[in-house]
Design a protein around this motif. Structure first.
Motif, PDB file in Angstrom:
ATOM      1  N   GLU A 161       0.824  -1.208   0.000  1.00 23.01           N
ATOM      2  CA  GLU A 161       0.000   0.000   0.000  1.00 23.01           C
ATOM      3  C   GLU A 161       0.859   1.261   0.000  1.00 23.01           C
ATOM      4  N   ILE A 162       1.878   1.263   0.876  1.00 22.46           N
ATOM      5  CA  ILE A 162       2.756   2.437   0.964  1.00 22.46           C
ATOM      6  C   ILE A 162       3.493   2.648  -0.347  1.00 22.46           C
ATOM      7  N   LEU A 163       4.043   1.563  -0.907  1.00 18.78           N
ATOM      8  CA  LEU A 163       4.842   1.687  -2.124  1.00 18.78           C
ATOM      9  C   LEU A 163       3.984   2.185  -3.285  1.00 18.78           C
ATOM     10  N   GLU A 164       2.718   1.781  -3.300  1.00 14.90           N
ATOM     11  CA  GLU A 164       1.831   2.250  -4.363  1.00 14.90           C
ATOM     12  C   GLU A 164       1.535   3.736  -4.227  1.00 14.90           C
ATOM     13  N   ASP A 165       1.531   4.218  -2.976  1.00 17.10           N
ATOM     14  CA  ASP A 165       1.203   5.622  -2.751  1.00 17.10           C
ATOM     15  C   ASP A 165       2.372   6.575  -2.991  1.00 17.10           C
ATOM     16  N   LEU A 166       3.602   6.047  -2.931  1.00 17.40           N
ATOM     17  CA  LEU A 166       4.779   6.910  -3.066  1.00 17.40           C
ATOM     18  C   LEU A 166       5.150   7.072  -4.548  1.00 17.40           C
ATOM     19  N   PRO A 167       5.728   8.232  -4.936  1.00 14.79           N
ATOM     20  CA  PRO A 167       6.219   8.392  -6.309  1.00 14.79           C
ATOM     21  C   PRO A 167       7.351   7.389  -6.585  1.00 14.79           C
ATOM     22  N   ALA A 168       7.408   6.880  -7.833  1.00 15.98           N
ATOM     23  CA  ALA A 168       8.413   5.871  -8.189  1.00 15.98           C
ATOM     24  C   ALA A 168       9.839   6.362  -7.929  1.00 15.98           C
ATOM     25  N   GLU A 169      10.107   7.668  -8.193  1.00 22.53           N
ATOM     26  CA  GLU A 169      11.488   8.149  -7.974  1.00 22.53           C
ATOM     27  C   GLU A 169      11.879   8.056  -6.506  1.00 22.53           C
ATOM     28  N   THR A 170      10.945   8.430  -5.641  1.00 22.93           N
ATOM     29  CA  THR A 170      11.233   8.370  -4.203  1.00 22.93           C
ATOM     30  C   THR A 170      11.603   6.942  -3.811  1.00 22.93           C
ATOM     31  N   VAL A 171      10.808   5.981  -4.310  1.00 18.69           N
ATOM     32  CA  VAL A 171      11.074   4.588  -3.975  1.00 18.69           C
ATOM     33  C   VAL A 171      12.421   4.144  -4.551  1.00 18.69           C
ATOM     34  N   ALA A 172      12.683   4.479  -5.812  1.00 18.43           N
ATOM     35  CA  ALA A 172      13.931   4.071  -6.461  1.00 18.43           C
ATOM     36  C   ALA A 172      15.133   4.609  -5.685  1.00 18.43           C
ATOM     37  N   GLU A 173      15.042   5.868  -5.298  1.00 15.65           N
ATOM     38  CA  GLU A 173      16.138   6.490  -4.565  1.00 15.65           C
ATOM     39  C   GLU A 173      16.334   5.810  -3.206  1.00 15.65           C
ATOM     40  N   GLY A 174      15.235   5.574  -2.509  1.00 21.70           N
ATOM     41  CA  GLY A 174      15.303   4.938  -1.196  1.00 21.70           C
ATOM     42  C   GLY A 174      15.869   3.538  -1.278  1.00 21.70           C
ATOM     43  N   ILE A 175      15.444   2.796  -2.281  1.00 21.86           N
ATOM     44  CA  ILE A 175      15.854   1.392  -2.390  1.00 21.86           C
ATOM     45  C   ILE A 175      17.317   1.249  -2.791  1.00 21.86           C
ATOM     46  N   SER A 176      17.820   2.198  -3.587  1.00 18.25           N
ATOM     47  CA  SER A 176      19.205   2.049  -4.036  1.00 18.25           C
ATOM     48  C   SER A 176      20.196   2.221  -2.887  1.00 18.25           C
ATOM     49  N   GLU A 177      19.740   2.744  -1.752  1.00 17.15           N
ATOM     50  CA  GLU A 177      20.614   2.873  -0.580  1.00 17.15           C
ATOM     51  C   GLU A 177      20.715   1.580   0.215  1.00 17.15           C
ATOM     52  N   LEU A 178      19.826   0.620  -0.065  1.00 17.31           N
ATOM     53  CA  LEU A 178      19.709  -0.556   0.793  1.00 17.31           C
ATOM     54  C   LEU A 178      20.685  -1.664   0.422  1.00 17.31           C
ATOM     55  N   ASP A 179      20.930  -2.592   1.360  1.00 16.29           N
ATOM     56  CA  ASP A 179      21.596  -3.838   1.021  1.00 16.29           C
ATOM     57  C   ASP A 179      20.703  -4.584   0.041  1.00 16.29           C
ATOM     58  N   SER A 180      21.327  -5.382  -0.816  1.00 12.15           N
ATOM     59  CA  SER A 180      20.569  -6.011  -1.897  1.00 12.15           C
ATOM     60  C   SER A 180      19.431  -6.889  -1.381  1.00 12.15           C
ATOM     61  N   ASP A 181      19.648  -7.599  -0.261  1.00  5.97           N
ATOM     62  CA  ASP A 181      18.586  -8.501   0.210  1.00  5.97           C
ATOM     63  C   ASP A 181      17.348  -7.720   0.638  1.00  5.97           C
ATOM     64  N   ASP A 182      17.571  -6.554   1.266  1.00 10.27           N
ATOM     65  CA  ASP A 182      16.430  -5.742   1.682  1.00 10.27           C
ATOM     66  C   ASP A 182      15.714  -5.161   0.461  1.00 10.27           C
ATOM     67  N   ALA A 183      16.493  -4.713  -0.533  1.00  6.15           N
ATOM     68  CA  ALA A 183      15.894  -4.129  -1.732  1.00  6.15           C
ATOM     69  C   ALA A 183      15.013  -5.158  -2.442  1.00  6.15           C
ATOM     70  N   VAL A 184      15.508  -6.390  -2.566  1.00  2.00           N
ATOM     71  CA  VAL A 184      14.734  -7.436  -3.231  1.00  2.00           C
ATOM     72  C   VAL A 184      13.481  -7.742  -2.433  1.00  2.00           C
ATOM     73  N   TYR A 185      13.626  -7.781  -1.116  1.00  3.45           N
ATOM     74  CA  TYR A 185      12.500  -8.098  -0.249  1.00  3.45           C
ATOM     75  C   TYR A 185      11.358  -7.107  -0.475  1.00  3.45           C
ATOM     76  N   ILE A 186      11.725  -5.835  -0.657  1.00  3.64           N
ATOM     77  CA  ILE A 186      10.709  -4.813  -0.883  1.00  3.64           C
ATOM     78  C   ILE A 186      10.128  -4.909  -2.289  1.00  3.64           C
ATOM     79  N   LEU A 187      11.006  -5.131  -3.277  1.00  3.23           N
ATOM     80  CA  LEU A 187      10.552  -5.131  -4.677  1.00  3.23           C
ATOM     81  C   LEU A 187       9.698  -6.340  -5.024  1.00  3.23           C
ATOM     82  N   GLU A 188       9.955  -7.489  -4.361  1.00  2.00           N
ATOM     83  CA  GLU A 188       9.323  -8.723  -4.851  1.00  2.00           C
ATOM     84  C   GLU A 188       7.818  -8.750  -4.641  1.00  2.00           C
ATOM     85  N   ASP A 189       7.314  -7.925  -3.730  1.00  2.00           N
ATOM     86  CA  ASP A 189       5.870  -7.922  -3.496  1.00  2.00           C
ATOM     87  C   ASP A 189       5.099  -7.143  -4.569  1.00  2.00           C
ATOM     88  N   LEU A 190       5.801  -6.244  -5.277  1.00  2.00           N
ATOM     89  CA  LEU A 190       5.098  -5.372  -6.218  1.00  2.00           C
ATOM     90  C   LEU A 190       4.753  -6.122  -7.504  1.00  2.00           C
TER      91      LEU A 190
END
Lengths: 476, 476
Positions: free
Chosen positions: B102-131
């Motif tokens: 729900e949160i990821l759908e509400d946020l602009p894609a750039e905000t999410v992309a920027e936030g995710i690129s700061e993460l360790d890869s396992d966390d980034a995948v964990y967030i992306l795989e639900d979308l």
């Protein structure tokens, strides 16, 4: 260990490989293989110490534990004595409590004392704490005094406290030590923990100041002082903290280890993630078993203790059932006049019991993981109410159809539909409110919720169905 | 971080302390405090970015996640946008799936992309795989190409495989490197994982040769070659391995981390214990919920999806209940002649259902933890049979007494006692054999056992009680 690595290109996936002559340890379903167990049993029966050693020497202690668990009661101490020095007592920490106690009672106290003194303190305490105090004293008496005192101090902490499971081996230095001095200490000292990922920094009274992870130590120049690179933001555990709350701390903050301090804030040990994982698993296991109406039962427990441990819940259920039967008894006239009521009434009660159990399961888990708190409790109750209405309407229609088809009485359909709707709404409310109330009064909702919820759904189920019938058909 | 340690003698137990002006984060029951949440909500409503930052800047990401979970749906993205750069996207990994999506759908894609690129890869995948794949592509398209490729590679592995949860940041060196060279690399390189406990040794084709824990590295002299101190006995995970079996490996062998290799045995990442702990918890949670007859439901799910997910189990239960009602229907004559039978019959069925559920709960857990295997299955079945007999005799006596006292018919006591004994033995056998058979055919016993066990105990309960009554009293 000093094999020039370039030569070894094969990779072993399983625990250190057995030589060709040995059967595979585990089958494709990840159970211990029958062939391997047979080989162990054969070695025990032939008292072939060399074969027994060959079979177990490359195994992880967890696998040795799994083998012991599968053996017969008299084969277990036999294997341990056959292995002698080659048996690592850590394997005993991998066993069910009943099995472990049985083995320890069968082994001579000196053997146990010798085996335990080789262990890390947390493992030694884990093994000793299950024994009754007499046996424990007998074993402790045979141990070197330094170790005895350390173990006794751990055993003085309450059961299920962090002090019981902490490891008392760790490295602590003063803040004015340099990185170089610390590294030299580690290179020269023989008296170090088996493995460690951090160094602690303490003040002269041994009070915890912070910790330095090894990667940070490695990345710092030798002259840097430990006090300059110390991380002070650590999650600290008190030795008297309950293990379950410690485990939650590990889980919430993704900890690998945490310093344990006593009441004067002195560093007395560390809790490590492997112990926390065990606690997490034990807690989940206990939750499942409580919801299923059984105690701390394990597969290795004896028949009588199992039968006894299951009695309380069955007794409570019997009371519930008798209560329900009294409710039915209120409607003897109606039942006599229309036997269809007796045939249909269990459907309403059973469906309510199931729906209530579903809601309760979700509620109990959410409370255990802190996913329901004061802020969203009302929202969750409202949601369950809506779910109960939706499912109630759905099943009301179905059972009405079944009742009319089966008995050809349209009015019976109306009565059972109304009862089903009422009971599924009652089930939803009981399923969520009962755990919330039990939790509110600081009891464990996993233990008692089930009995209360099915009591409600049985009583409401029978009473609403037979009561609506009495009103609708106006018997008597 | 460079605070001379001697000065700081106070110790903070809780997550880094909030300044005096801030309310405490958690209450004594370990729930988020109402005062803290109110402060956050006030900051959101006032769009006070500075206050929001002050409130959250010292919090662990897990606590920020817990706060988000408790907020209303529209407050969540508002808080994240208010915090801007100060929001660590790792907090999203701590949320329920429904909330996160729900949160990821509400946020602009750039905000999410920027936030995710700061993460360790396992966390980034964990967030992306639900979308869903469209949104995921949109976000990936905005990320730097190196990170995008690494994430895509992880996402190419099947769901619930080790490849999805591995961390792709790690340090690997050749076996001919010296300890000194390795340490220098770590001191000089900026591109290191956030924290690590070991260094890997690989061959020129990047195939895994072994690993060197940092404590061993520290204890070795600088000229020693890495190949000489490498530990080759590591438990290795394949990227395609299922997460549940990886978690079992971590648990069984008390691992802190494990190297992940691809099909050509090249090192592609590491699995760490924190991910394994999450999987262990998820598995236990799923087991509890399956036993309670609910799916992968979370407290944050929407009403309709909850109602739908609970339907299948309720439908199965309805079939069981209707089947049981047919069995009762076979004895309409008897019920009409003796209404006491209708009053008493639910007691026998209910007691059987409970006893069966007890046995089944223990059996399902023992199968999940591999405590029952081919070697002891027969022993366990025999033991349950004995327990069933003991409890059966016990409750036969009690219900006989209740029946005689209630209705004054001695024969009714004999009938109900016999039925109770038979049903509790049936419950014991069904409770252990049904999970064993389901497991044998490679299905998950937690899902289906409950329905089958209560079907057996309902049918046997009603049939034996009413059948014995028909025989004993010889109606009709």
């Amino acid at each position: 260990m000093s094999d020039p690595a370039g030569e070894s290109t094969t990779i072993e996936r399983d625990p250190p490989a057995a030589p060709a002559a040995l059967p595979p340890l585990r089958d494709e379903d990840d159970n211990l293989s029958a062939a391997f167990l047979d080989a162990v049993v054969a070695a025990i029966e032939a008292s072939d110490a060399e074969r027994a050693r060959l079979l177990t020497e490359d195994l992880h202690e967890a696998d040795v534990g799994a083998i012991l668990e599968q053996l017969d009661a008299e084969q277990r101490p036999a294997l341990i004595q056959l292995l002698g020095d080659a048996f690592d007592f850590t394997a005993l920490t991998e066993l069910d409590e009943a099995t472990r106690v049985e083995i320890l009672e069968d082994l001579p106290a000196e053997t146990v004392a010798e085996g335990i003194s080789e262990l890390d303190s947390d493992d030694a305490v884990y093994i000793l704490e299950d024994l009754d105090s007499e046996e424990r004293e007998e074993i402790l008496a045979q141990m070197p005094s330094i170790e005895r005192l350390a173990l006794k101090r751990s055993l003085d902490y309450p059961e299920d406290s962090a002090g019981r499971r902490m490891q008392t081996e760790f490295i602590a230095v003063a803040p004015f030590w340099t990185v170089g001095q610390t590294i030299d200490l580690m290179r020269e000292s023989d008296d170090l923990p088996e493995s460690f990922n951090e160094v602690f920094v303490v003040d002269p009274a041994f009070r915890f100041l912070g910790r330095v992870p090894l990667d940070r130590l490695l990345r710092s120049a030798r002259p840097v002082k430990m006090g300059e690179i110390v991380d002070e933001g650590a999650q600290i555990v008190e030795a008297t903290d309950e293990l379950s709350s410690v485990a939650r701390l590990f889980q919430r903050y993704n900890l690998i280890s945490a310093p344990v301090v006593d009441e004067s804030r002195r560093l007395v040990g560390i809790m490590t993630i492997d112990d926390a994982v065990d606690v997490i698993e034990e807690e989940a296991d206990a939750d499942i078993k409580r919801l299923g109406g059984v105690g701390d039962e394990e597969v290795s427990d004896r028949v009588l203790s199992i039968a006894r441990s299951r009695l309380p819940w069955l007794c409570i259920n019997l009371c519930t059932a008798i209560l329900a039967s009294f409710v039915i008894g209120l409607f003897e006239t109606e039942l006599q006049k229309m036997v269809a009521l007796a045939v249909l009434m269990p459907i309403v009660a059973s469906q309510g019991g199931n729906a209530g159990t579903q809601t309760m399961t979700v509620a109990v888990r959410a409370l255990a993981t802190r996913a329901i708190g004061p802020h969203n409790a009302l929202r969750v109750v409202g949601r369950e109410l809506v779910v109960g209405c939706i499912n109630g309407l759905f099943f009301a229609c179905i059972v009405a159809g079944v009742a009319v088809w089966r008995f050809g009485i349209a009015d019976l359909g109306v009565v059972i539909a109304a009862a089903m709707l009422v009971n599924l709404i009652a089930a939803a409310l009981a399923g969520i409110l009962i755990p919330l109330v039990i939790h509110r009064f600081k009891f464990d909702p996993a233990i008692a919720s089930g009995a209360f919820v099915t009591t409600v759904t049985d009583l409401v189920g029978f009473f609403s169905f037979l009561g609506f019938a009495a009103l609708w058909f106006g018997f008597g």
